[in-house]
Design a protein around this motif. Structure first.
Motif, short mmCIF file in Angstrom:
data_model
loop_
_atom_site.label_atom_id
_atom_site.label_comp_id
_atom_site.label_asym_id
_atom_site.label_seq_id
_atom_site.Cartn_x
_atom_site.Cartn_y
_atom_site.Cartn_z
N SER A 1 -13.20 8.65 5.47
CA SER A 1 -14.84 8.86 5.53
C SER A 1 -14.94 10.53 5.10
N THR A 2 -13.86 11.15 4.62
CA THR A 2 -13.95 12.77 4.14
C THR A 2 -14.65 12.61 2.78
N ALA A 3 -15.29 13.50 2.53
CA ALA A 3 -15.84 13.89 1.02
C ALA A 3 -14.89 13.87 -0.13
N ALA A 4 -13.85 14.39 0.57
CA ALA A 4 -12.72 14.59 -0.75
C ALA A 4 -12.14 13.11 -0.96
N TYR A 5 -11.81 12.47 0.17
CA TYR A 5 -11.47 10.95 -0.08
C TYR A 5 -12.60 10.36 -0.80
N GLN A 6 -13.83 10.29 -0.76
CA GLN A 6 -14.82 9.49 -1.33
C GLN A 6 -14.96 10.12 -2.91
N ARG A 7 -14.40 11.39 -3.18
CA ARG A 7 -14.39 11.75 -4.51
C ARG A 7 -13.44 11.05 -5.40
N TRP A 8 -12.21 11.00 -4.48
CA TRP A 8 -11.03 10.46 -5.18
C TRP A 8 -11.25 8.84 -5.42
N ARG A 9 -11.63 8.40 -4.58
CA ARG A 9 -12.07 6.98 -4.62
C ARG A 9 -12.92 6.72 -5.71
N LYS A 10 -14.00 7.57 -5.87
CA LYS A 10 -14.86 7.19 -6.99
C LYS A 10 -14.04 7.57 -8.42
N ARG A 11 -13.48 8.39 -8.56
CA ARG A 11 -12.58 8.89 -9.65
C ARG A 11 -11.79 7.83 -10.22
N ILE A 12 -11.09 6.99 -9.26
CA ILE A 12 -10.09 6.07 -9.31
C ILE A 12 -10.76 4.77 -9.99
N LEU A 13 -11.75 4.37 -9.22
CA LEU A 13 -12.52 3.16 -9.66
C LEU A 13 -13.18 3.25 -11.07
N ALA A 14 -13.73 4.70 -10.99
CA ALA A 14 -14.25 4.81 -12.72
C ALA A 14 -13.33 4.66 -13.76
N SER A 15 -11.94 5.22 -13.27
CA SER A 15 -10.77 4.80 -14.34
C SER A 15 -10.25 3.63 -14.54
N ASP A 16 -10.42 2.83 -13.50
CA ASP A 16 -10.00 1.44 -13.27
C ASP A 16 -11.24 0.62 -12.80
N PRO A 17 -11.95 0.15 -13.85
CA PRO A 17 -13.20 -0.60 -13.31
C PRO A 17 -12.90 -2.09 -12.74
N VAL A 18 -11.55 -2.44 -13.50
CA VAL A 18 -11.23 -3.95 -13.09
C VAL A 18 -9.95 -3.68 -12.70
N CYS A 19 -9.44 -4.98 -12.01
CA CYS A 19 -8.23 -4.94 -11.16
C CYS A 19 -6.93 -4.82 -12.08
N LEU A 20 -5.97 -4.17 -11.69
CA LEU A 20 -4.90 -4.10 -12.55
C LEU A 20 -3.59 -4.83 -12.21
N TRP A 21 -3.95 -6.02 -11.36
CA TRP A 21 -2.69 -6.76 -10.70
C TRP A 21 -2.45 -7.52 -11.87
N PRO A 22 -1.39 -7.58 -11.94
CA PRO A 22 -0.64 -8.49 -13.12
C PRO A 22 -0.48 -10.03 -12.92
N GLU A 23 -0.88 -10.73 -13.57
CA GLU A 23 -1.23 -12.18 -13.51
C GLU A 23 0.17 -13.19 -14.03
N GLY A 24 0.87 -12.53 -14.54
CA GLY A 24 2.05 -13.02 -15.22
C GLY A 24 1.82 -13.41 -16.87
N GLY A 25 2.84 -13.44 -17.71
CA GLY A 25 2.53 -13.56 -18.82
C GLY A 25 1.82 -12.53 -19.73
N GLY A 26 1.77 -11.33 -19.27
CA GLY A 26 1.13 -10.18 -19.72
C GLY A 26 -0.29 -10.18 -19.54
N ARG A 27 -0.63 -11.06 -18.57
CA ARG A 27 -1.96 -11.06 -18.37
C ARG A 27 -2.33 -10.24 -17.18
N ARG A 28 -3.71 -9.90 -17.00
CA ARG A 28 -4.13 -9.11 -15.87
C ARG A 28 -5.11 -9.85 -14.86
#
Length: 112
Positions: free
Chosen positions: A32-59
Motif C-alpha cells: 500500500s506504499t506509494a513506492a510500491y504502487q509506482r513500481w507496480r505501475k511501471r512493471i505493468l506498463a512494460s509488460d501489459p500481457v502475461c509473460l508465462w510460457p505456454e510451451g512450444g515458444g508460445r506465451r
C-alpha cells in the motif's frame, strides 16, 4: 532497500516504511506504499500481457494484472523496487508461480 546488511528484512530506518503498521485503526502493508504502487505501475506498463510460457515458444498473452517479483521479496528484500526484478503476469499464472515458490521452485518467465 538501502543496501544495509541486516539479519532482518530491513534496516531500522527502512523497516517502518515496509513492515505492517497501525495508523488510525487501519493496517498497511508494503503493497500500500506509494513506492510500491509506482513500481507496480511501471512493471505493468512494460509488460501489459502475461509473460508465462505456454510451451512450444508460445506465451499466455492474457492481460497482466499482477506485478510479480521474479526473485521473491523473501529471498532478496533489497530488490523490492528493482524494475529488473519485476514481470507482469495474469492472476492465474501468478498463483501457479507462487505455489511453485512455496515448493522451492523459482521461475523467471523472461528467460524461458
Amino acid at each position: 532497500m538501502c543496501g544495509v546488511a541486516t539479519r532482518n528484512d530491513y534496516c531500522e530506518d527502512c523497516a517502518p516504511e515496509f513492515n505492517r503498521k497501525q495508523d488510525r485503526g487501519r493496517t498497511y502493508t508494503r503493497r500500500s506504499t506509494a513506492a510500491y504502487q509506482r513500481w507496480r505501475k511501471r512493471i505493468l506498463a512494460s509488460d501489459p500481457v502475461c509473460l508465462w510460457p505456454e510451451g512450444g515458444g508460445r506465451r499466455c498473452l492474457e492481460p497482466a494484472t499482477v506485478a510479480d517479483h521474479i526473485i521473491p521479496i523473501s529471498e532478496a528484500p533489497e530488490r523490492i523496487f528493482d524494475l529488473a526484478n519485476g514481470q507482469g503476469l495474469c492472476a492465474s499464472h501468478h498463483s501457479v508461480k507462487t505455489a511453485e515458490e512455496s515448493r522451492g521452485i523459482f521461475r523467471n518467465t523472461r528467460a524461458d
